[in-house]
Design an enzyme around this catalytic site. Structure first.
Site, PDB file in Angstrom:
ATOM      1  N   LYS A   1       0.828  -9.523  10.321  1.00  0.00           N
ATOM      2  CA  LYS A   1       2.281  -9.342  10.224  1.00  0.00           C
ATOM      3  C   LYS A   1       2.990 -10.678  10.447  1.00  0.00           C
ATOM      4  O   LYS A   1       2.548 -11.512  11.230  1.00  0.00           O
ATOM      5  CB  LYS A   1       2.681  -8.353  11.315  1.00  0.00           C
ATOM      6  CG  LYS A   1       4.087  -7.866  11.263  1.00  0.00           C
ATOM      7  CD  LYS A   1       4.238  -6.714  12.263  1.00  0.00           C
ATOM      8  CE  LYS A   1       5.707  -6.499  12.594  1.00  0.00           C
ATOM      9  NZ  LYS A   1       6.526  -6.279  11.403  1.00  0.00           N
TER      10      LYS A   1
ATOM     11  N   ALA B   1      13.011  -1.048   7.067  1.00  0.00           N
ATOM     12  CA  ALA B   1      13.830  -2.133   7.602  1.00  0.00           C
ATOM     13  C   ALA B   1      13.339  -2.396   9.014  1.00  0.00           C
ATOM     14  O   ALA B   1      13.989  -2.076  10.004  1.00  0.00           O
ATOM     15  CB  ALA B   1      15.305  -1.760   7.600  1.00  0.00           C
TER      16      ALA B   1
ATOM     17  N   CYS C   1      11.887 -11.844   3.180  1.00  0.00           N
ATOM     18  CA  CYS C   1      12.154 -10.625   3.947  1.00  0.00           C
ATOM     19  C   CYS C   1      13.587 -10.175   3.713  1.00  0.00           C
ATOM     20  O   CYS C   1      14.526 -10.904   4.007  1.00  0.00           O
ATOM     21  CB  CYS C   1      11.920 -10.803   5.436  1.00  0.00           C
ATOM     22  SG  CYS C   1      12.154  -9.235   6.297  1.00  0.00           S
TER      23      CYS C   1
ATOM     24  N   LYS D   1       5.409 -16.277  -0.726  1.00  0.00           N
ATOM     25  CA  LYS D   1       5.611 -14.853  -1.001  1.00  0.00           C
ATOM     26  C   LYS D   1       7.028 -14.642  -1.506  1.00  0.00           C
ATOM     27  O   LYS D   1       7.999 -14.963  -0.822  1.00  0.00           O
ATOM     28  CB  LYS D   1       5.352 -14.023   0.250  1.00  0.00           C
ATOM     29  CG  LYS D   1       5.462 -12.539  -0.018  1.00  0.00           C
ATOM     30  CD  LYS D   1       4.756 -11.732   1.034  1.00  0.00           C
ATOM     31  CE  LYS D   1       4.900 -10.249   0.759  1.00  0.00           C
ATOM     32  NZ  LYS D   1       4.204  -9.465   1.779  1.00  0.00           N
TER      33      LYS D   1
HETATM   34  C1  LIG Z   1       6.718  -1.361   6.902  1.00  0.00           C
HETATM   35  C2  LIG Z   1       6.545  -2.634   6.135  1.00  0.00           C
HETATM   36  C3  LIG Z   1       6.552  -3.845   6.808  1.00  0.00           C
HETATM   37  C4  LIG Z   1       6.412  -5.042   6.119  1.00  0.00           C
HETATM   38  N1  LIG Z   1       6.396  -6.204   6.806  1.00  0.00           N
HETATM   39  C5  LIG Z   1       6.204  -7.368   6.152  1.00  0.00           C
HETATM   40  C6  LIG Z   1       6.117  -8.589   6.871  1.00  0.00           C
HETATM   41  O1  LIG Z   1       6.199  -8.619   8.101  1.00  0.00           O
HETATM   42  N2  LIG Z   1       5.917  -9.735   6.166  1.00  0.00           N
HETATM   43  C7  LIG Z   1       5.779  -9.739   4.802  1.00  0.00           C
HETATM   44  O2  LIG Z   1       5.589 -10.796   4.230  1.00  0.00           O
HETATM   45  N3  LIG Z   1       5.852  -8.581   4.100  1.00  0.00           N
HETATM   46  C8  LIG Z   1       6.061  -7.411   4.739  1.00  0.00           C
HETATM   47  N4  LIG Z   1       6.110  -6.234   4.022  1.00  0.00           N
HETATM   48  C9  LIG Z   1       5.993  -6.257   2.555  1.00  0.00           C
HETATM   49  C10 LIG Z   1       4.570  -5.935   2.105  1.00  0.00           C
HETATM   50  O3  LIG Z   1       3.654  -6.919   2.549  1.00  0.00           O
HETATM   51  C11 LIG Z   1       4.501  -5.839   0.570  1.00  0.00           C
HETATM   52  O4  LIG Z   1       4.864  -7.069   0.010  1.00  0.00           O
HETATM   53  C12 LIG Z   1       5.412  -4.764   0.002  1.00  0.00           C
HETATM   54  O5  LIG Z   1       5.464  -3.648   0.852  1.00  0.00           O
HETATM   55  C13 LIG Z   1       4.996  -4.303  -1.390  1.00  0.00           C
HETATM   56  O6  LIG Z   1       3.671  -3.828  -1.414  1.00  0.00           O
HETATM   57  P1  LIG Z   1       3.257  -2.258  -1.205  1.00  0.00           P
HETATM   58  O7  LIG Z   1       4.081  -1.468  -2.169  1.00  0.00           O
HETATM   59  O8  LIG Z   1       1.805  -2.208  -1.470  1.00  0.00           O
HETATM   60  O9  LIG Z   1       3.612  -1.928   0.204  1.00  0.00           O
HETATM   61  C14 LIG Z   1       6.260  -5.031   4.708  1.00  0.00           C
HETATM   62  C15 LIG Z   1       6.238  -3.806   4.037  1.00  0.00           C
HETATM   63  C16 LIG Z   1       6.374  -2.612   4.724  1.00  0.00           C
HETATM   64  C17 LIG Z   1       6.337  -1.326   3.966  1.00  0.00           C
END
Ligand SMILES: Cc1cc2nc3c(=O)[nH]c(=O)nc-3n(C[C@H](O)[C@H](O)[C@H](O)COP(=O)(O)O)c2cc1C
Ligand SMILES: Cc1cc2nc3c(=O)[nH]c(=O)nc-3n(C[C@H](O)[C@H](O)[C@H](O)COP(=O)(O)OP(=O)(O)OC[C@H]3O[C@@H](n4cnc5c(N)ncnc54)[C@H](O)[C@@H]3O)c2cc1C
Ligand code: FES
Lengths: 306, 289
Positions: free
Chosen positions: A45, A70, A131, A166
């Site tokens: 994370k 969020a 983010c 990212k």
């Molecule tokens: C609950 C949650 C927390 C996330 N926290 C981070 C984070 O701390 N740092 C980050 O780069 N991306 C974060 N993301 C984004 C994910 O790494 C990813 O890019 C995004 O959710 C899309 O992929 P997915 O549809 O497979 O979840 C978070 C996503 C979710 C759902």
């Protein structure tokens, strides 16, 4: 034998399936569900300079085939990370990719410089330029020039680690931002972070998230993410790590064919905690179906009408 | 090891208005789960609803309590997942992972424990009563009495919602009921009844948040040990998403803690939300960003 290894700039991965930042904690949380010795890579994370309490709850709400979140980069900060999480992460038998977010360009650079000193054994550094859930906005990757500058300056102070930017999909043309990251010296981009969205309880006339708006993830965004990856990959701007709604073998293969050199599993970890390892185990059979023995031969092989 | 399992439904039984008992075959989970812990349960073969939902252990089942065959959960039909779950027939498979979270507090040689349940918040208390009174063992441990008496203060909207009374009686709990409409027991809230009768012993509550906050404040006023079992919405149940947080007191101020791994049961005195309004003060280490 199927060769699952992939190369993204200077980053070599034994297979293309990683778990995404913010969806698998710091390595301990998924320990019972994920065999780290199988994973292509693990991204903890996001870590920030100072501890951040994160946003008030509710922090997530489910929407049709998706999840709005969020969280607000809830984390215990830089020093705590190196003291408490890093010693454990160092022992994981997989490529560990640190994910950081700065509040300013200078803070990104300060953190990256510190990573260069302390992150011995890291496979790469991922810059979370995207983010959507932080007041004041940490989505630096909405601006090409800022993206280029942050990547370049981080690369200067952390020259020996592969660098991944990212990206946010909340832009008009993500290929412009990807090109800026490439010019800054990134080895790869991760596309995408979450899509801005919201949910409302109309009876109460209230937002369902404590932060009012959030980022959408999960199967709902897969077609959107797939198109973003393809748009970057077809122009051969920079190696792409596909992220967004990936949960099945078909999803993985679609992203690879579209041009992703690797993929990250995010939200699917929440509702199917062992999914990443299952996909890795099933990958060779899917690759073989295309009549090849190397993942690399599948990447970016989409055939489109002229 | 708590990985995702495909688990078969043995039966679904209607216990009360919109309230069902789901019996699952899962000896691996049943052998290790303790009262107060929960499972994540997800419908198989669909992405809508997408996420699993947490459900408390209602009880283990099987002839021999030292090697039970499965678990029961009891649920109230409220929304997208539960309205579908109640139509899933016996013999079908659901996806389950657990056991998760920490158990309810254990005691030794207590005279009396007071459980306070609001609505469907009663579900962790059948197994807990068995555990406290030593009428059933859990987690592969032999039954051991921890308390001589268990009082269950159980409040519902209306009599039709009362679920599992015979299970509580079999477990040995003494029942004290209340209903909002006066259709059963005390006419009014269960907290009013508790306040009027002031039974001795530690207080353990599960139910709607306003009720738990009132209970926590009451316990502080009475200087009584108290625990609350929280039901914050959860996306993963395993500590990976940081969505299920609540404010828990720290040495200096408070911090968000994940209810799925640090709870779901907390010492009420540490539950910051019970004693202050959300957002009215900043945590230590807040960057103001
Ligand atoms: C609950 C949650 C927390 C996330 N926290 C981070 C984070 O701390 N740092 C980050 O780069 N991306 C974060 N993301 C984004 C994910 O790494 C990813 O890019 C995004 O959710 C899309 O992929 P997915 O549809 O497979 O979840 C978070 C996503 C979710 C759902
Ligand atoms: C540790 C834990 C144990 C639980 N044990 C049980 C149990 O034993 N039996 C049981 O019936 N339920 C239990 N729950 C709640 C359960 O997990 C689901 O939230 C509930 O069944 C609603 O799911 P749904 O998909 O049907 O409703 P949804 O469609 O998700 O929600 C419907 C409505 O209910 C509201 N809602 C959903 N969950 C909650 C909540 N936890 N608190 C307040 N409002 C909520 C939503 O805001 C929405 O307005 C538990 C929750 C936790 C965290
Ligand atoms: S539900 Fe995901 S961290 Fe608690």
């Amino acid at each position: 034998m199927i060769d699952l290894s992939v190369q993204l700039g200077r980053l070599h991965l034994r297979n293309p399936i990683l778990v995404a930042s913010g969806t698998a904690g710091y390595g301990r949380e998924l320990a019972d569900y994920v065999d780290m010795a199988l994973l292509g890579g693990f991204i903890p994370k996001t870590v920030t300079r100072h501890p951040r309490p994160g946003n008030p709850p509710p922090r997530t709400v489910e929407t049709a085939c998706g999840l709005l979140n969020a969280i607000g980069l809830d984390n215990d900060g830089w020093d705590y990370f190196w003291q408490h999480h890093w010693p454990h992460l160092q022992t994981l038998p997989t490529a560990v990719i640190l994910n950081i977010a700065g509040k300013s360009e200078d803070e990104f650079v300060e953190l990256a410089a510190d990573v260069a000193r302390r992150g011995v054994g890291l496979a790469a550094l991922e810059l979370n330029l995207s983010c959507p859930n932080v007041a004041g906005g940490l989505d630096f990757a909405t601006d090409a020039e800022r993206t280029r500058r942050i990547v370049r300056r981080c690369r200067e102070v952390c020259p020996n680690l592969p660098l991944i930017a990212k990206l946010t999909p909340n832009v008009t043309d993500i290929t412009v931002i990807a090109a800026a990251a490439a010019e800054g010296g990134a080895d790869a981009v991760s596309a995408v972070n979450t899509y801005l969205g919201m949910a409302i309880d109309w009876r109460q006339r209230r937002p369902r998230l404590g932060n009012v708006t959030g980022g959408l993830s999960g199967p709902a965004i897969k077609p959107l993410a797939l198109r973003a990856v393809w748009a970057i990959a077809r122009r051969r701007i920079i190696p792409v790590i596909g992220v967004g709604g990936i949960a099945t073998m078909d999803d993985v293969m679609e992203f690879l064919v579209a041009g992703a050199s690797a993929v990250q599993i995010g939200t699917a970890n929440f509702y199917d905690p062992s999914v990443a390892c299952r996909l890795i185990q099933d990958l060779p059979a899917a690759i073989a179906q295309l009549g090849t023995s190397r993942v690399r031969d599948v990447i970016g092989t989409l055939q489109t009408p002229e | 090891m708590p990985h995702l399992r495909h688990v078969r439904i043995v039966s679904q039984e209607k216990l009360a208005e919109r309230t069902y008992r789901l019996r699952l075959i899962c000896p691996e989970i049943a052998r290790v789960i303790l009262p107060g812990q929960f499972l994540m349960l997800r419908l198989a073969g669909t992405n809508d609803p997408l996420l699993g939902r947490p459900f408390a252990l209602y009880d283990t089942w099987g002839d021999d309590s030292s090697s039970p065959l499965g678990v029961d959960i009891v649920y109230l039909v409220v929304g997208s997942m539960t309205s579908r779950l109640c139509t899933v027939p016996a013999g079908s498979v659901v996806e389950v992972w657990g056991p998760l979270g920490r158990p309810l507090p254990a005691f030794s040689e207590l005279e009396q424990v007071v459980l306070v349940a609001g609505g469907i918040g009663q579900t962790p208390f059948v197994a807990y009563t068995h555990w406290l009174l030593g009428s059933r063992g859990y987690g592969g441990q032999a039954a051991r009495p921890q308390a001589r008496r268990v009082l269950l203060y159980y409040g519902v909207r209306t009599a039709a919602r009362l679920a599992g009374l015979t299970d509580f009686q079999t477990a040995g709990a003494q029942l004290y009921l209340a209903s909002d409409d006066g259709s059963v027991g005390w006419h009014g809230s269960i907290l009013d009844r508790l306040q009027a009768e002031q039974p001795a012993g530690p207080l353990i509550g599960c139910g709607p948040e306003p009720m738990l906050k009132a209970l926590a404040r009451l316990a502080r006023q009475w200087q009584r040990p108290c625990w609350v079992s929280l039901e914050t919405p959860m996306a993963c149940g395993i500590g990976a998403c940081f969505s299920c947080v609540t404010r828990i007191g720290t040495a200096h101020n408070w911090d968000y803690r994940r209810v799925c791994v640090d709870g779901p049961t907390f010492e009420a005195a540490l539950w910051h939300d019970a004693f202050s309004e959300q957002g009215s003060d900043a945590p230590l280490g807040s960057t103001g960003a």
